[in-house]
Scaffold this motif. Structure first.
Motif, PDB file in Angstrom:
ATOM      1  N   MET A   1       0.815  -1.211   0.000  1.00  0.00           N
ATOM      2  CA  MET A   1       0.000   0.000   0.000  1.00  0.00           C
ATOM      3  C   MET A   1       0.851   1.264   0.000  1.00  0.00           C
ATOM      4  O   MET A   1       0.446   2.291  -0.561  1.00  0.00           O
ATOM      5  CB  MET A   1      -0.960  -0.005   1.193  1.00  0.00           C
ATOM      6  N   ILE A   2       2.029   1.239   0.598  1.00  0.00           N
ATOM      7  CA  ILE A   2       2.929   2.393   0.483  1.00  0.00           C
ATOM      8  C   ILE A   2       3.248   2.632  -0.989  1.00  0.00           C
ATOM      9  O   ILE A   2       3.129   3.755  -1.498  1.00  0.00           O
ATOM     10  CB  ILE A   2       4.221   2.166   1.292  1.00  0.00           C
ATOM     11  N   TYR A   3       3.624   1.585  -1.676  1.00  0.00           N
ATOM     12  CA  TYR A   3       3.917   1.708  -3.105  1.00  0.00           C
ATOM     13  C   TYR A   3       2.674   2.150  -3.870  1.00  0.00           C
ATOM     14  O   TYR A   3       2.748   3.002  -4.758  1.00  0.00           O
ATOM     15  CB  TYR A   3       4.440   0.389  -3.652  1.00  0.00           C
ATOM     16  N   HIS A   4       1.521   1.546  -3.529  1.00  0.00           N
ATOM     17  CA  HIS A   4       0.327   1.874  -4.304  1.00  0.00           C
ATOM     18  C   HIS A   4      -0.096   3.326  -4.099  1.00  0.00           C
ATOM     19  O   HIS A   4      -0.487   3.999  -5.066  1.00  0.00           O
ATOM     20  CB  HIS A   4      -0.842   0.964  -3.943  1.00  0.00           C
ATOM     21  N   ARG A   5      -0.080   3.809  -2.876  1.00  0.00           N
ATOM     22  CA  ARG A   5      -0.487   5.194  -2.646  1.00  0.00           C
ATOM     23  C   ARG A   5       0.403   6.158  -3.436  1.00  0.00           C
ATOM     24  O   ARG A   5      -0.083   7.155  -3.994  1.00  0.00           O
ATOM     25  CB  ARG A   5      -0.421   5.527  -1.156  1.00  0.00           C
ATOM     26  N   LEU A   6       1.678   5.880  -3.520  1.00  0.00           N
ATOM     27  CA  LEU A   6       2.590   6.719  -4.311  1.00  0.00           C
ATOM     28  C   LEU A   6       2.332   6.533  -5.805  1.00  0.00           C
ATOM     29  O   LEU A   6       2.263   7.512  -6.563  1.00  0.00           O
ATOM     30  CB  LEU A   6       4.037   6.380  -3.966  1.00  0.00           C
ATOM     31  N   ALA A   7       2.183   5.281  -6.229  1.00  0.00           N
ATOM     32  CA  ALA A   7       1.956   5.009  -7.650  1.00  0.00           C
ATOM     33  C   ALA A   7       0.643   5.611  -8.131  1.00  0.00           C
ATOM     34  O   ALA A   7       0.552   6.140  -9.240  1.00  0.00           O
ATOM     35  CB  ALA A   7       1.977   3.502  -7.902  1.00  0.00           C
ATOM     36  N   HIS A   8      -0.396   5.521  -7.306  1.00  0.00           N
ATOM     37  CA  HIS A   8      -1.702   6.053  -7.704  1.00  0.00           C
ATOM     38  C   HIS A   8      -1.631   7.562  -7.918  1.00  0.00           C
ATOM     39  O   HIS A   8      -2.266   8.097  -8.844  1.00  0.00           O
ATOM     40  CB  HIS A   8      -2.740   5.709  -6.640  1.00  0.00           C
ATOM     41  N   GLN A   9      -0.858   8.253  -7.091  1.00  0.00           N
ATOM     42  CA  GLN A   9      -0.716   9.698  -7.275  1.00  0.00           C
ATOM     43  C   GLN A   9      -0.011  10.009  -8.595  1.00  0.00           C
ATOM     44  O   GLN A   9      -0.401  10.930  -9.322  1.00  0.00           O
ATOM     45  CB  GLN A   9       0.052  10.302  -6.105  1.00  0.00           C
ATOM     46  N   LEU A  10       1.016   9.241  -8.942  1.00  0.00           N
ATOM     47  CA  LEU A  10       1.678   9.415 -10.238  1.00  0.00           C
ATOM     48  C   LEU A  10       0.702   9.144 -11.380  1.00  0.00           C
ATOM     49  O   LEU A  10       0.697   9.857 -12.388  1.00  0.00           O
ATOM     50  CB  LEU A  10       2.886   8.488 -10.337  1.00  0.00           C
ATOM     51  N   TYR A  11      -0.120   8.120 -11.218  1.00  0.00           N
ATOM     52  CA  TYR A  11      -1.119   7.780 -12.237  1.00  0.00           C
ATOM     53  C   TYR A  11      -2.092   8.941 -12.422  1.00  0.00           C
ATOM     54  O   TYR A  11      -2.431   9.313 -13.544  1.00  0.00           O
ATOM     55  CB  TYR A  11      -1.844   6.517 -11.792  1.00  0.00           C
ATOM     56  N   ARG A  12      -2.555   9.522 -11.331  1.00  0.00           N
ATOM     57  CA  ARG A  12      -3.496  10.647 -11.397  1.00  0.00           C
ATOM     58  C   ARG A  12      -2.864  11.868 -12.067  1.00  0.00           C
ATOM     59  O   ARG A  12      -3.565  12.693 -12.662  1.00  0.00           O
ATOM     60  CB  ARG A  12      -3.961  11.026  -9.991  1.00  0.00           C
ATOM     61  N   LEU A  13      -1.549  11.993 -11.972  1.00  0.00           N
ATOM     62  CA  LEU A  13      -0.845  13.138 -12.547  1.00  0.00           C
ATOM     63  C   LEU A  13      -0.383  12.873 -13.977  1.00  0.00           C
ATOM     64  O   LEU A  13       0.515  13.543 -14.472  1.00  0.00           O
ATOM     65  CB  LEU A  13       0.336  13.503 -11.652  1.00  0.00           C
ATOM     66  N   GLN A  14      -0.996  11.880 -14.622  1.00  0.00           N
ATOM     67  CA  GLN A  14      -0.729  11.579 -16.035  1.00  0.00           C
ATOM     68  C   GLN A  14       0.709  11.113 -16.275  1.00  0.00           C
ATOM     69  O   GLN A  14       1.318  11.441 -17.295  1.00  0.00           O
ATOM     70  CB  GLN A  14      -1.039  12.804 -16.913  1.00  0.00           C
ATOM     71  N   LEU A  15       1.210  10.331 -15.315  1.00  0.00           N
ATOM     72  CA  LEU A  15       2.520   9.686 -15.486  1.00  0.00           C
ATOM     73  C   LEU A  15       2.329   8.172 -15.314  1.00  0.00           C
ATOM     74  O   LEU A  15       2.864   7.549 -14.400  1.00  0.00           O
ATOM     75  CB  LEU A  15       3.523  10.232 -14.460  1.00  0.00           C
ATOM     76  N   PRO A  16       1.554   7.548 -16.206  1.00  0.00           N
ATOM     77  CA  PRO A  16       1.180   6.148 -16.000  1.00  0.00           C
ATOM     78  C   PRO A  16       2.334   5.166 -16.112  1.00  0.00           C
ATOM     79  O   PRO A  16       2.291   4.098 -15.481  1.00  0.00           O
ATOM     80  CB  PRO A  16       0.137   5.898 -17.097  1.00  0.00           C
ATOM     81  N   LEU A  17       3.363   5.487 -16.886  1.00  0.00           N
ATOM     82  CA  LEU A  17       4.486   4.553 -16.995  1.00  0.00           C
ATOM     83  C   LEU A  17       5.287   4.546 -15.699  1.00  0.00           C
ATOM     84  O   LEU A  17       5.649   3.475 -15.193  1.00  0.00           O
ATOM     85  CB  LEU A  17       5.376   4.919 -18.182  1.00  0.00           C
ATOM     86  N   LEU A  18       5.563   5.717 -15.137  1.00  0.00           N
ATOM     87  CA  LEU A  18       6.229   5.756 -13.830  1.00  0.00           C
ATOM     88  C   LEU A  18       5.395   5.010 -12.800  1.00  0.00           C
ATOM     89  O   LEU A  18       5.920   4.233 -11.992  1.00  0.00           O
ATOM     90  CB  LEU A  18       6.434   7.201 -13.369  1.00  0.00           C
ATOM     91  N   ALA A  19       4.086   5.259 -12.823  1.00  0.00           N
ATOM     92  CA  ALA A  19       3.198   4.613 -11.855  1.00  0.00           C
ATOM     93  C   ALA A  19       3.248   3.101 -11.985  1.00  0.00           C
ATOM     94  O   ALA A  19       3.308   2.368 -10.984  1.00  0.00           O
ATOM     95  CB  ALA A  19       1.769   5.120 -12.057  1.00  0.00           C
ATOM     96  N   ARG A  20       3.238   2.610 -13.218  1.00  0.00           N
ATOM     97  CA  ARG A  20       3.223   1.154 -13.422  1.00  0.00           C
ATOM     98  C   ARG A  20       4.545   0.524 -12.995  1.00  0.00           C
ATOM     99  O   ARG A  20       4.565  -0.580 -12.431  1.00  0.00           O
ATOM    100  CB  ARG A  20       2.934   0.843 -14.891  1.00  0.00           C
ATOM    101  N   ILE A  21       5.643   1.223 -13.226  1.00  0.00           N
ATOM    102  CA  ILE A  21       6.934   0.697 -12.784  1.00  0.00           C
ATOM    103  C   ILE A  21       6.953   0.589 -11.263  1.00  0.00           C
ATOM    104  O   ILE A  21       7.390  -0.428 -10.700  1.00  0.00           O
ATOM    105  CB  ILE A  21       8.084   1.582 -13.291  1.00  0.00           C
ATOM    106  N   VAL A  22       6.477   1.619 -10.572  1.00  0.00           N
ATOM    107  CA  VAL A  22       6.434   1.581  -9.112  1.00  0.00           C
ATOM    108  C   VAL A  22       5.552   0.429  -8.633  1.00  0.00           C
ATOM    109  O   VAL A  22       5.904  -0.307  -7.703  1.00  0.00           O
ATOM    110  CB  VAL A  22       5.929   2.927  -8.554  1.00  0.00           C
ATOM    111  N   ALA A  23       4.392   0.247  -9.279  1.00  0.00           N
ATOM    112  CA  ALA A  23       3.501  -0.855  -8.906  1.00  0.00           C
ATOM    113  C   ALA A  23       4.181  -2.207  -9.090  1.00  0.00           C
ATOM    114  O   ALA A  23       4.020  -3.117  -8.265  1.00  0.00           O
ATOM    115  CB  ALA A  23       2.217  -0.788  -9.728  1.00  0.00           C
TER     116      ALA A  23
END
Length: 310
Positions: free
Chosen positions: A156-178
């Motif tokens: 969930m630490i990773y997801h909360r950070l990744a979800h914020q990146l996803y919301r900010l239109q950085l889906p590739l960064l978000a997916r790597i973090v996930a």
């Protein structure tokens, strides 16, 4: 390198790479790195974990009087790394429609500033997840044990950070973090999934939560639970349609036991309990209890829930 025709292999691999780059409309001679680095992002996330929980996930020699200095230094380094990775993603996304470097830089800076501004709210959400895990597991002796040891909390630490990146239109960064979290914990949460406060994943291995899943507050799930898609619509060319709502909606205070599979855009009503190894593709009303035995003994598919709800 005697015994191996390495030069010939190098030539053949260069040829294959060239074919791929041509097919994907990539430059044959890129000026530099074309897309984000997993290693750089892994380092940034480790720094962010320390900045969010300095006395527990920060360096072992940190003392309270140095806490703010450590957080400031660590955040500065992590956000600068994220800025560079965001630039790379935006260049990568725009490779077929190039934009000015200044425009990309401005967009990246705005996104990373917004990400940094969201960190206090992310910390509050994570605090609620830690409390939910501590209160939901009789084997937990302290909130510190939960934070340091539980794979569900780490995910969930990773997801909360990744979800914020996803919301900010950085889906590739978000997916790597996930996927960094997936590799460490065996828990696969798409960064697009919307998850409310107080979420607890007990044990965790094998949990899968899809991109368009929506999960309410104070929800608890166990290992090997899947919140997945039932079918994948295609367009007129036979290609998968992306972004459509296709994963479950789980309302507040639902419990989903180990091995349950819930597929499609169905709604699991508030306070429902889904038993272990149940397979669901239909809505469940609030407060209902669905068991494997009830589903197996149902006389017909259309009557599953009349028999299963107790």
């Amino acid at each position: 390198m005697s015994g191996f025709d390495v030069d010939r292999l190098v030539d053949a691999l260069r040829s294959v790479r060239g074919e791929w780059r041509d097919a994907q409309r990539r430059p044959r001679e890129p000026a530099g790195r074309e897309f984000p680095s997993r290693e750089a992002l892994a380092g940034a996330i480790e720094q962010l974990k320390g900045a969010l929980f300095p006395m527990r996930l920060g360096p072992s020699d940190l003392r309270h009087d140095g806490e703010d200095f450590y957080v400031a230094h660590t955040l500065d380094a992590a956000l600068h790394t994220l800025l560079e990775q965001a630039r790379l993603e935006l260049h990568y996304v725009g490779r077929h429609a190039p934009r000015a470097a200044a425009q990309i830089d401005g967009q990246a800076r705005e996104a990373v500033r917004a990400f940094g501004a969201a960190l206090p709210a992310i910390r509050r959400l994570l605090d609620s997840d830690v409390i939910a895990a501590y209160q939901g597991d009789p084997a937990a002796h302290s909130v510190d044990e939960v934070l340091l040891c539980y794979p569900g909390v780490l995910a969930m630490i990773y997801h909360r950070l990744a979800h914020q990146l996803y919301r900010l239109q950085l889906p590739l960064l978000a997916r790597i973090v996930a996927e960094l979290a997936h590799g460490q914990t065996g828990i696969d949460i798409h960064p697009g999934a919307q998850i409310g406060s107080g979420f607890f994943i007990d044990h965790g291995t094998g949990v899968v939560i899809g991109e368009t899943a929506v999960i309410g507050q104070r929800v608890r799930v166990y290992q090997a639970v899947t919140l997945g898609a039932k079918r994948f619509p295609v367009d007129g060319h036979g290609l998968l349609q992306k972004g459509l709502p296709r994963h479950p909606v789980v309302e507040d205070e639902v419990v989903i036991y180990a091995g349950a599979t819930i597929l499609g855009r169905v709604t699991i009503g508030r306070g429902a309990v889904i038993g272990g190894n149940v397979w669901l593709t239909t809505d469940v009303p609030p407060g209902a209890s669905v068991t494997q035995a009830g589903v197996q003994n149902a006389p017909a598919a259309g009557e599953v829930f009349a028999a299963a709800l107790q």
